[in-house]
Design a protein around this motif. Structure first.
Motif, short mmCIF file in Angstrom:
data_model
loop_
_atom_site.label_atom_id
_atom_site.label_comp_id
_atom_site.label_asym_id
_atom_site.label_seq_id
_atom_site.Cartn_x
_atom_site.Cartn_y
_atom_site.Cartn_z
N GLN A 171 5.05 -0.91 0.13
CA GLN A 171 5.01 0.37 -0.56
C GLN A 171 4.20 1.35 0.27
N LEU A 172 4.63 2.60 0.28
CA LEU A 172 3.96 3.66 1.03
C LEU A 172 3.33 4.64 0.06
N SER A 173 2.08 4.96 0.30
CA SER A 173 1.39 6.00 -0.45
C SER A 173 1.23 7.19 0.50
N LEU A 174 1.74 8.34 0.08
CA LEU A 174 1.66 9.57 0.88
C LEU A 174 0.86 10.62 0.14
N HIS A 175 0.02 11.33 0.86
CA HIS A 175 -0.69 12.49 0.30
C HIS A 175 -0.54 13.60 1.32
N CYS A 176 0.30 14.58 0.98
CA CYS A 176 0.59 15.68 1.90
C CYS A 176 -0.02 16.98 1.37
N LYS A 177 -0.43 17.82 2.31
CA LYS A 177 -1.01 19.11 1.93
C LYS A 177 -0.99 20.06 3.11
N SER A 178 -1.22 21.31 2.78
CA SER A 178 -1.45 22.34 3.80
C SER A 178 -2.86 22.86 3.57
N GLY A 179 -3.22 23.92 4.23
CA GLY A 179 -4.55 24.48 4.02
C GLY A 179 -4.76 25.00 2.61
N SER A 180 -3.68 25.43 1.95
CA SER A 180 -3.82 26.03 0.63
C SER A 180 -3.02 25.32 -0.47
N GLN A 215 -0.51 12.96 -4.57
CA GLN A 215 -0.23 11.59 -4.13
C GLN A 215 1.19 11.20 -4.54
N GLN A 216 1.94 10.61 -3.61
CA GLN A 216 3.30 10.14 -3.87
C GLN A 216 3.36 8.66 -3.49
N TYR A 217 4.10 7.89 -4.27
CA TYR A 217 4.26 6.46 -3.99
C TYR A 217 5.73 6.17 -3.76
N LEU A 218 6.04 5.61 -2.59
CA LEU A 218 7.42 5.34 -2.24
C LEU A 218 7.66 3.85 -2.05
N ALA A 219 8.61 3.32 -2.79
CA ALA A 219 9.05 1.94 -2.61
C ALA A 219 9.76 1.85 -1.27
N PRO A 220 10.01 0.63 -0.76
CA PRO A 220 10.77 0.50 0.48
C PRO A 220 12.09 1.27 0.40
#
Length: 132
Positions: free
Chosen positions: A43-52, A57-62
């Protein structure tokens, strides 16, 4: 009507228009999709952002995917970065930089792999190392 009143009325109209169009995109809209390509059972945990903008948090299965879109800066300074966490990995990368991607990514897909993220744009795949 005196000149001050005309000036004030024009500014009021402009302010109202800009407020109403605050969510409008003055440049091209960019669409990104990120796919978990780490391998079976990871499983992948992603946390994406810009300066503003913090996209959370997003959780992606295979082989699971998540997408977001935004308006890039006219000046080419837009930056979105992501922290990718999985069993045995905690890496980060720039998923969009205006300097690198503004003329490439109207629609781009990212494959998140253990060796680094790979960007697919129109059938051309470019792989990048993780940021240090």
């Amino acid at each position: 009507m005196n000149s001050f009143a005309k000036y004030f009325r024009a500014l009021s109209v402009l302010f109202t228009l800009f407020t109403a169009m605050g969510d409008a995109c003055w440049t091209k809209r960019t669409y990104l999709t990120l796919t978990n390509d780490l391998g079976p059972g990871l499983q992948l945990s992603l946390h994406c952002k810009s300066g503003s903008v913090d996209l959370g948090q997003q959780y992606l299965a295979p082989q699971g995917s998540w997408s977001f879109d935004f308006c890039s800066s006219f000046w080419g300074v837009t930056l979105y970065f992501c922290n990718a966490v999985w069993n045995g990995g905690n890496k980060w990368f720039d998923v969009y930089t205006g300097k690198r991607d503004s003329f490439i990514c109207g629609v781009c897909g990212w494959s998140i792999r253990p060796t680094g993220p790979c960007r697919d744009h129109g059938g051309k795949v470019d792989c990048f190392p993780w940021n240090s």
